[in-house]
Design a protein around this motif. Structure first.
Motif, PDB file in Angstrom:
ATOM      1  N   GLU A 159       0.685  -1.168  -0.190  1.00  0.00           N
ATOM      2  CA  GLU A 159       0.091   0.006  -0.045  1.00  0.00           C
ATOM      3  C   GLU A 159       0.898   1.249   0.069  1.00  0.00           C
ATOM      4  O   GLU A 159       1.934   1.247   0.643  1.00  0.00           O
ATOM      5  CB  GLU A 159      -0.975   0.038   1.144  1.00  0.00           C
ATOM      6  CG  GLU A 159      -1.870   1.266   1.234  1.00  0.00           C
ATOM      7  CD  GLU A 159      -2.868   1.198   2.308  1.00  0.00           C
ATOM      8  OE1 GLU A 159      -3.180   0.071   2.893  1.00  0.00           O
ATOM      9  OE2 GLU A 159      -3.560   2.079   2.701  1.00  0.00           O
ATOM     10  N   ASP A 201      -3.399   3.580  -2.303  1.00  0.00           N
ATOM     11  CA  ASP A 201      -3.480   2.730  -3.166  1.00  0.00           C
ATOM     12  C   ASP A 201      -3.057   1.483  -2.808  1.00  0.00           C
ATOM     13  O   ASP A 201      -1.880   1.490  -2.208  1.00  0.00           O
ATOM     14  CB  ASP A 201      -2.939   3.231  -4.546  1.00  0.00           C
ATOM     15  CG  ASP A 201      -3.777   4.108  -5.326  1.00  0.00           C
ATOM     16  OD1 ASP A 201      -4.785   3.881  -5.856  1.00  0.00           O
ATOM     17  OD2 ASP A 201      -3.187   5.103  -5.751  1.00  0.00           O
ATOM     18  N   PHE A 242      -2.526  -2.721  -3.290  1.00  0.00           N
ATOM     19  CA  PHE A 242      -2.387  -4.041  -4.167  1.00  0.00           C
ATOM     20  C   PHE A 242      -2.335  -5.199  -3.374  1.00  0.00           C
ATOM     21  O   PHE A 242      -1.319  -5.053  -2.736  1.00  0.00           O
ATOM     22  CB  PHE A 242      -1.360  -3.539  -5.225  1.00  0.00           C
ATOM     23  CG  PHE A 242      -1.408  -4.687  -6.504  1.00  0.00           C
ATOM     24  CD1 PHE A 242      -2.227  -4.386  -7.339  1.00  0.00           C
ATOM     25  CD2 PHE A 242      -0.445  -5.872  -6.281  1.00  0.00           C
ATOM     26  CE1 PHE A 242      -2.480  -5.566  -8.303  1.00  0.00           C
ATOM     27  CE2 PHE A 242      -0.433  -6.694  -7.088  1.00  0.00           C
ATOM     28  CZ  PHE A 242      -1.546  -6.657  -8.531  1.00  0.00           C
ATOM     29  N   GLN A 243      -3.256  -6.004  -3.777  1.00  0.00           N
ATOM     30  CA  GLN A 243      -3.045  -7.311  -3.131  1.00  0.00           C
ATOM     31  C   GLN A 243      -2.883  -8.448  -3.920  1.00  0.00           C
ATOM     32  O   GLN A 243      -3.935  -8.533  -4.870  1.00  0.00           O
ATOM     33  CB  GLN A 243      -4.087  -7.544  -2.212  1.00  0.00           C
ATOM     34  CG  GLN A 243      -4.042  -8.711  -1.464  1.00  0.00           C
ATOM     35  CD  GLN A 243      -5.508  -8.834  -0.610  1.00  0.00           C
ATOM     36  OE1 GLN A 243      -6.339  -7.828  -0.094  1.00  0.00           O
ATOM     37  NE2 GLN A 243      -5.944 -10.161  -0.528  1.00  0.00           N
ATOM     38  N   LYS A 244      -2.346  -9.651  -3.758  1.00  0.00           N
ATOM     39  CA  LYS A 244      -2.142 -10.687  -4.763  1.00  0.00           C
ATOM     40  C   LYS A 244      -2.035 -11.809  -3.733  1.00  0.00           C
ATOM     41  O   LYS A 244      -1.295 -11.810  -2.429  1.00  0.00           O
ATOM     42  CB  LYS A 244      -0.925 -10.601  -5.475  1.00  0.00           C
ATOM     43  CG  LYS A 244      -0.615 -11.962  -6.081  1.00  0.00           C
ATOM     44  CD  LYS A 244       0.512 -11.870  -7.299  1.00  0.00           C
ATOM     45  CE  LYS A 244       0.711 -13.322  -8.088  1.00  0.00           C
ATOM     46  NZ  LYS A 244       1.749 -12.872  -9.078  1.00  0.00           N
ATOM     47  N   GLN A 299      -6.058 -11.210  -7.436  1.00  0.00           N
ATOM     48  CA  GLN A 299      -5.563  -9.685  -7.389  1.00  0.00           C
ATOM     49  C   GLN A 299      -6.486  -8.821  -6.931  1.00  0.00           C
ATOM     50  O   GLN A 299      -7.648  -8.723  -7.692  1.00  0.00           O
ATOM     51  CB  GLN A 299      -4.831  -9.583  -8.446  1.00  0.00           C
ATOM     52  CG  GLN A 299      -3.743 -10.432  -8.795  1.00  0.00           C
ATOM     53  CD  GLN A 299      -2.634  -9.980  -9.734  1.00  0.00           C
ATOM     54  OE1 GLN A 299      -1.560 -10.783  -9.801  1.00  0.00           O
ATOM     55  NE2 GLN A 299      -2.763  -8.962 -10.456  1.00  0.00           N
ATOM     56  N   ALA A 341      -7.092  -4.576  -6.383  1.00  0.00           N
ATOM     57  CA  ALA A 341      -6.409  -3.274  -6.270  1.00  0.00           C
ATOM     58  C   ALA A 341      -7.592  -2.363  -5.591  1.00  0.00           C
ATOM     59  O   ALA A 341      -8.613  -2.560  -5.955  1.00  0.00           O
ATOM     60  CB  ALA A 341      -6.198  -2.657  -7.698  1.00  0.00           C
TER      61      ALA A 341
END
Lengths: 1045, 476
Positions: A455, A484, A486-488, A514, A516
């Motif tokens: 983040e 913002d 972002f996660q995976k 994923q 966002a």
């Protein structure tokens, strides 16, 4: 005869303190110290000089015949500052405030070296409850002030940094991503955004508890507000502050399990069972697990008491920060950087957290104009171990569930050998051959799943102030909070070879997903401030303001399952249709507000205020709402002659109201993308068969939605005895929230599942008390104790429906969290055994002797504690300071799936009744077809023991555990190096110390399983239902070093 | 300022959708619940399969120990997921004058209501799906529900399909590939077949005389019934696009082998030398085809190993049948039998048996139904013997549609309930045995309990708690 008194004010660390207020008691006269901490004031002999400064203990000096008084102010860990920050960043004299606030200083926030500033608030403020979801690094922290008010809405306070509201999005992420953060599926906790602030940069945190205190922030502060004031540069010498700490963490609580019975089921040994329903462990060597290539493993049939602890590692935590600050009369600056790095107790870095923060702050002060700018940047990387329920069709199983299913005679660490080619036994631990088909090798689970959360966030504000007249200034403060993330998240394919011993187990298909997410908040306040003395006895402090707030958010999600290439985690690595969705939302609010405080003779203060909001989320024409507030404060000790032992008496009373709007898009009916349930597990989603479709959404909308309104009355008293070495502060409040905006479940036969409506009423009455003692205060030694007590009487008074008296908030295995009229908000219900109404005897199945299930639910208690207590203490001696704080929460219950699964597989400590020999449930009866009862003579067989403890619905209440606990939150010992020792060094101040957190936890006997604070689901009320195979909490201990140059 | 605040229209979801985009998801809801959770309990209670002894998922079903919350999801998905969408389609299609689509919506919705009525007895119908009128709809009595459903089907069948606006609906999951005219013809057949099912259901009820007369009238009028299956076949082997039984019982569960061969079905098929169908239904265990006695899920794995009992053969791409062809055949065989036309009854029986093999791609050996064959129609027998033959063959054929044979048995008594366990030497293969861990004192289950999803929010109308052994109004 006035004469000139001069002196220097210094802090306890030896630095000079600019800006300290020095006033003459009983008069309006006062001065502040200059940049180098010097002051000069004219006063009579016998007058009392009052030295006060935010974050420091106020000192009173009765003037003798001195002309020079040098004062050392002691940092205040007891929240007795005389100037407090109130709503909209306005500083006011404490005595003029007619409601309860509490301020926690930087010293308290940083003494335990918490990575999260919110966690450091634990047990320090009566009325503020702090719950940390788990011991994982970066886990969520849920704050609640004065109890739960809203049935299905937000119960969290508003967070404000330097006068600007902040986002506090929870980042609990489940595999059911569209549903957000509230189900039992595989979910990861990536913390909440307010944990991203660097604790070292916080000057103080002020808790505005009641609506009276927070109403000017509008709707969003109906649950109170947490005001965070960050450090600013001070004029004078440039300072460089460095601090660093290192801590180790280890597991605090693993379930306390039985160590008598080993692997098996139905009382018999079984080499492939995932439970401990076998015979008594006798230490004899037995073959166990699957037969692989005509060979099998051997081990003694004896308990592996520490197999869970052995599986876990030691974690660590580094926290370092560096700040440079300085300034002149006209300008000041502060630049800071911090780095936090933590790895939790699970092997590998699967639970880890890194955070960088940068802060830039600068101010300019001209004759009539001043400006201040504040910019912060945060970058965070986190990995979290999934909890909840696994999913073989997707990312796979969940670590804790697999670990719980290991029999008591097994070592866990041995399974690590599955992928070690040099381990001669590795084949026995592979997916195909692991000892049981009913669970997965936890190391396989651990090594084949993972996630990354990153983040970036920028927040800050600009403030411009111009003095229009002597008594009138205008201030414009504009701020923003932009993030913002972002996660995976991924899980590998785990195919089981057909014909292998575990071929009855499911294949794991693997998945990659994923997300966002972005949040944007813009906020502007324009304030017109007026300060004046109307005549000699009345002064006025007033302002009117205008507020604009906009919050936007977006989510983009894509996920695939059925990975083709093992170990390749990319959305393209699958032939199946990806699951995707995007959401965006915008909400806007305009507010007008004003307040005025009238002071009479410096002892009686009357404050009145009001605000009107216009919101985008309520129906047009009904989206405006007005709410007033008023409070009175009287410092009786300034008017009436008090005994010398009681130098301070203040009483206060406040009444206020606040409105609250709805979430966006609750008004109009819509259609939703087609997805249907099979009625049990799984869905069929559109596009399906090449056809796209939309269905009537589950919520019909509501064009009559109104704001929800909270009203609160509050009365309090503040007393100081014995030179104010004894302080008592107590408050009583009564708060009712009406017309609650509730997502009400509907009868599905209406065609809809729920509707957002105004229903119901929740009342919170409470007592908060705080006792501050300084039993010893000499030149060399000071010992202080604080004690706080908080009791909330929470009750749902109405749900507004004539034909329904409860709302389901959450449930799992028929244990339900409900809002029920005349019960506390968050009541837990579960099935029970069927009992004879007259005698209470258990009615059993005549065939099996197992209890029948009562179809009616039974109340098990609420998630709210009966009361909470916090205790803190410190001792200073020369350069040493030893401090500790602890809290005790009594009462309340929570659901534990960890308990359920341990009951199910025979690991539960309680499953040893009657040596697991067949028994007749004491006093049980059987019921004939005509309803008549007869004594039961059928014992529960050995083979039914697992059903009795683990499957039978009647005993679900065994998984509802008491929430009572005692925790020693912080212990710290610091040593400040004497100034004389540093005289020839460039170092101005140096201190070093050791600290520990959560070193001790006690829970009552009924809870053998988990930390009662553990929670799997997120940060809403309904998430405080309990845990679903949550990870353990941790204890930490470490060393710290602080240097100032 | 007011304009600046005017941002509350949901950007994420459409506010108006044409009915052809709603119809398929309505059909899918009824399909998913019927073919998902109802197929599981149906197959268990009609003793095709039983809970494995190595897992626990359906123990409460297999011991008749249902709780009010067990079918909340099914209730919710049917009403708030499917039947409401059909209501939306009905309204919008009627406004557009597309009577083809109106018929499809009425037929699909009625099918869903019927499934609910047969599991729950009383259901909300007259006041259901009208949130603007009531949020607490009343429950209608079983006979009234049946009468209203037939009335609705009749009204839909009587619509003018030549009005020029009754156009083809390509999004129809069942007959969407057909031309407009063919589609209308097929949906009429569907509605007629559903009517026949509703009448047959009532043959043992207080309403049996009227039902019988209606059946005779339908046959006398040469009413057209389905001659092809009404099925959904567009499944693919990927998550959330598969057959609902596979999806809910295999893919989304952490144990995909909960459903194992019931000794009841095994004994019947083996007694009739029908290994072909047994092998088509079940994957043999490690020692060949092995059935667990119904409800014997507590037998230790040291007695019956985890891989020993045969596992249901389910595939992601199995079709879902609203009506399978053999089912229609057997319904017609029964209808003709009850109308006194034994020759037609035999003809449809024979066709039904053959179609049942074809449904599972099993080669059919016609000698089985030839005179002297194990499944030969008992031409010489009385009506009861013929009814029994039809019902038993239908039971064997309704694998994965077990709810239908469960209801048939509750109305006709066939297959019969066994007074003894399968292990007893007097056991007659195929007779249903009371579940070993049953909690209802040897009384077979008859129904699902009224849901807590309804009682929690509609307590004034939800009927008093029923027992799992309480009969549905039309049951014998």
């Amino acid at each position: 005869q006035d004469r000139e008194v001069t002196g220097t004010v210094t802090a306890d660390d030896g630095s000079t303190l600019p800006g300290v207020n020095i006033s003459i008691k009983g008069t309006t006269r006062g001065v502040t110290t200059s940049l180098d901490g010097k002051y000069s004031i004219a006063a009579d002999q016998g007058a009392t000089l009052v030295y006060s400064f935010v974050g420091y203990v106020t000192q009173n000096i009765v003037l003798g015949n001195q002309t020079n008084i040098d004062i050392k102010l002691v940092s205040d860990s007891q929240q007795l500052g005389e100037v407090v920050v109130t709503a909209l960043g306005i500083s006011r004299e404490r005595k003029s405030i007619g409601y309860s606030t509490a301020t926690v200083s930087n010293l308290s926030i940083t003494e335990g070296r918490n990575t999260s500033a919110l966690d450091a608030l634990n047990a320090r403020v009566p009325g503020l409850s702090v719950s940390t979801a788990s011991g994982a690094p970066g886990a969520s922290t849920v704050l609640n002030i004065r109890g739960f008010n809203s049935v299905t809405g937000n119960n969290q306070p508003l967070y404000v940094v330097d006068g600007v509201p902040m986002n506090n999005r929870g980042n609990t992420s489940s595999s059911n991503a569209a549903n957000g953060n509230d189900d039992f599926n595989r979910s990861m906790d990536f913390g909440n955004q307010m944990n991203d602030i660097n604790p070292n940069e916080i000057e103080s945190i002020t808790v505005l508890k009641g609506i009276s205190a927070s109403a000017l922030y509008g709707s969003r502060a109906a649950n109170g507000a947490i005001l965070i004031t960050t450090k600013k540069g001070k004029s004078g010498q440039t300072t460089v502050d460095f601090s660093s700490s290192f801590a180790q963490s280890q597991v605090l609580r693993v379930p306390h399990l039985q160590n008598t019975y080993g692997q098996g089921w139905s009382g018999l040994f079984d080499p492939i069972e995932n439970g401990s329903w076998g015979p008594k462990m006798d230490g004899q060597t037995r073959l166990w697990g699957n037969v692989v290539d005509n060979s099998q493993l051997l081990k003694p049939f004896s308990a592996q008491k520490d197999n869970l602890r052995d599986f876990l590692d030691r974690g660590y935590e580094w926290n370092s920060s560096l700040a440079v600050a300085g300034g002149t009369d006209a300008a000041n600056y502060r630049i800071s950087y911090s780095y936090a790095d933590a790895d939790g107790v699970i092997p590998t870095n699967a639970d880890s957290y890194q955070r960088h923060t940068v802060g830039l702050n600068g101010g300019l002060k001209l004759k009539k104009f001043s400006a201040n700018a504040n910019m912060n940047y945060v970058h965070k990387d986190q990995k979290a171990v999934a909890t909840g329920q696994g999913n073989d069709a997707g990312a796979g199983k969940v670590l804790w569930q697999e670990i719980i299913q290991i029999p008591r005679d097994h070592s866990i660490v041995d399974s690590k050998g599955y992928n070690d080619p040099n381990n001669p036994f590795n084949k026995f631990y592979s997916l195909d051959n692991y000892f049981t088909p009913y669970a997965q090798n936890p190391y396989w689970t651990l090594y084949n799943q993972g996630n990354d959360y990153a983040e970036d966030r920028i927040f800050g504000n600009l403030e411009f102030k111009y003095d229009l007249l002597k008594n009138l200034n205008v201030l414009w403060r504009v701020g923003g909070d932009y993030s913002d993330a972002f996660q995976k998240d991924w899980g590998n394919v785990g195919k089981i070879t057909p014909g292998s011993p575990n071929s009855s187990a499911n294949d794991v298909f693997g998945s990659v997903s994923q997300i966002a997410r972005g949040n944007r908040q813009f906020n502007s306040d324009l304030l017109l401030n007026f300060n004046s003395n109307l005549g000699s006895r009345i002064d006025v402090q007033a302002f009117i303001g205008h507020n604009i707030n906009q919050r936007t958010a977006f989510t983009q999600y894509a996920s695939v399952t059925n990975l083709d290439l093992p170990g390749f985690y990319n959305l393209k690595n699958s032939s199946v249709t990806p699951t995707t969705f995007t959401t965006e939302s915008t909400r806007r609010l305009v507010g007008l507000y004003g307040t005025a405080t009238f002071g009479f003779d410096n002892w009686l203060y009357l404050t009145v205020g009001a605000r009107n909001d216009w919101t985008s989320t309520l129906p047009k024409g009904k989206n405006s709402y007005f709410y007033p507030s008023a409070s009175i404060s009287a410092v009786l000790s300034d008017v009436f002659k008090m005994p010398a032992q009681i130098p301070f008496v203040k009483v206060r009373f406040a009444a206020a109201s606040a409105g609250n709007d709805a979430d966006p898009y609750q008004i109009l009916p819509v259609y939703a993308s087609g997805s249907v349930s099979t009625g049990s597990f799984g869905t069929i989603d559109f596009p399906f068969g090449g056809i796209n479709a939309y269905e009537v959404a589950n919520n019909p909308g509501n064009l009559d939605l109104k704001p929800e309104i909270s009203n609160e009355y509050e009365a309090g008293v503040e007393l100081g005895f014995f030179g104010r070495r004894v302080g008592i502060e107590a408050s009583y409040y009564d708060k009712v929230t009406k017309n609650q905006i509730i997502n009400l479940n509907l009868e599905p036969a209406t065609g809809y599942q729920n509707q957002t409506v105004n229903l119901g009423q929740v009342r919170n009455k409470g007592i908060e008390a705080m006792l501050t003692l300084v039993p010893v205060r000499t030149d060399k030694v000071e010992w202080g104790v604080t004690f706080n007590y908080n009791k909330i009487n929470n009750k749902v008074e109405a749900l507004g429906l004539s034909d329904s008296t409860n709302i389901l908030l959450n449930s799992s295995y028929d244990v339900k969290l409900r809002a029920v009229v005349n019960k506390p908000l968050g009541a837990i219900y579960s099935p029970d055994v069927l009992r004879d109404k007259e005698t209470g005897a258990t009615i059993v199945n005549p065939e099996t002797g197992l209890p029948l299930v009562d179809p009616n639910e039974h109340y098990r208690g609420s998630i709210n504690p009966d009361f909470t207590m916090g205790i803190g203490t410190y001792v200073t001696y020369k350069g040493f300071r030893l401090s500790a704080n602890a809290d005790y929460r009594k009462g309340g219950v929570f659901y534990s799936y960890t308990a359920r699964l341990n009951y199910f597989n025979g690991n539960a400590y309680e499953s040893q009744y009657n040596d697991r020999e067949p028994f007749i449930i004491p006093g049980s009866v059987v019921q004939a077809a005509d309803g008549s009862l007869a004594e039961n003579t059928t014992p529960i067989s050995r083979s039914d023991m697992a059903t009795y403890y683990g499957v039978n619905n009647a005993y679900q209440y065994n998984h509802v555990l008491p929430k009572t606990f005692f925790k020693l939150r912080n212990v710290a010992l610091n040593y400040t190096v004497p100034k004389s020792f540093l005289a020839k060094m460039p170092i101005r101040v140096a201190s070093l110390g050791i600290f520990g957190r959560n070193l001790v936890m006690w829970t009552p006997k009924k809870n053998h399983y988990v930390d009662p604070e553990a929670n799997t689901f997120g940060t809403n009320l309904k998430n405080l239902y309990g845990e679903f195979a949550a990870g353990p909490s941790t204890a930490s201990y470490g060393v710290q070093l602080n240097l100032s140059f | 300022c007011e304009n600046w605040l005017d941002v509350n229209e949901d950007p994420n979801n459409p506010t108006n959708v044409a009915p052809q985009y709603v119809l398929p998801v309505a059909q899918a809801s009824v399909m998913a619940v019927t073919g998902g959770s109802f197929a599981i309990i149906g197959g268990m209670w009609s003793q095709h399969w039983t809970q494995a002894n190595v897992s626990t998922q359906y123990k409460t079903i297999d011991s008749y120990d249902l709780q009010p919350a067990d079918y909340n999801n099914a209730w919710t998905e049917m009403y708030a997921g499917g039947l409401n969408d059909f209501e939306d389609v009905k309204r919008k299609a009627a406004e557009a004058g597309n009577n083809n689509m109106v018929l499809q919506a009425v037929a699909g919705q009625t099918y869903g209501f019927q499934i609910l009525a047969d599991w729950f007895d009383k259901i909300p119908l007259s006041e259901a799906l009208q949130i603007e009128v009531t949020k607490t709809p009343k429950y209608d009595d079983g006979p009234a529900v049946y009468a209203e459903l037939i009335k609705r089907l009749d009204a839909a069948l009587a619509l003018d399909f030549n009005n020029g606006t009754s156009t083809q609906v390509s999004s129809d999951l069942v007959f969407g590939k057909l031309s407009g005219a063919e589609q209308i013809a097929q949906w009429k057949r569907f509605a007629n077949t559903l009517k026949l099912k509703l009448y047959l259901r009532q043959t043992s009820s207080p309403n049996s005389a009227a039902a019988l007369a209606a059946i005779k009238a339908m046959l006398a009028a040469n009413t057209e019934f389905l001659t092809t299956p009404a099925s959904v076949t567009s499944f693919v082997d990927e998550p959330s696009r598969s057959n609902p039984l596979y999806e809910s019982n295999v893919r989304q569960l952490n144990t995909g082998t909960n459903l194992r061969l019931s000794k009841t079905l095994q004994s019947y098929l083996e007694a009739n030398n029908d290994q072909a169908r047994l092998n088509a239904y079940f994957t043999p265990g490690s020692s060949g085809q092995f059935g667990l006695a119904q409800g014997n899920y507590d037998v230790s794995t040291s007695v019956v190993g985890p891989n020993v009992p045969s596992v249901t053969k389910l595939s992601a791409t199995d079709p879902f049948f609203f009506f399978s062809l053999d089912e229609v055949d057997f319904m017609l065989a029964e209808a003709h039998l009850r109308s006194g036309n034994d020759a037609q009854a035999k003809a449809f029986y024979d066709k039904g048996v053959a179609d049942a093999y074809a449904k599972f791609n099993v080669t059919f050996d016609a000698s089985k139904i030839a005179a002297g064959g194990v499944y030969a129609f008992p031409t010489a027998g009385n009506t009861e013997a013929k009814l029994k033959a039809i019902m038993i063959q239908k039971w064997v054929a309704m694998y994965k549609q077990g709810y239908e044979s469960f209801w048939d048995q509750a109305r006709t008594g066939y297959p019969e309930n066994s007074p003894v366990a399968t292990t007893d030497e007097d056991y007659v293969p195929g007779q249903w045995t009371y579940a070993i861990n049953g909690v209802t004192g040897k009384v077979f289950p008859k129904r699902i309990l009224y849901t807590s999803a309804s009682r929690d929010v509609n307590p004034g109308n939800t009927p008093a708690l029923a027992k799992v052994t309480d009969k549905i109004w039309w049951m014998k």
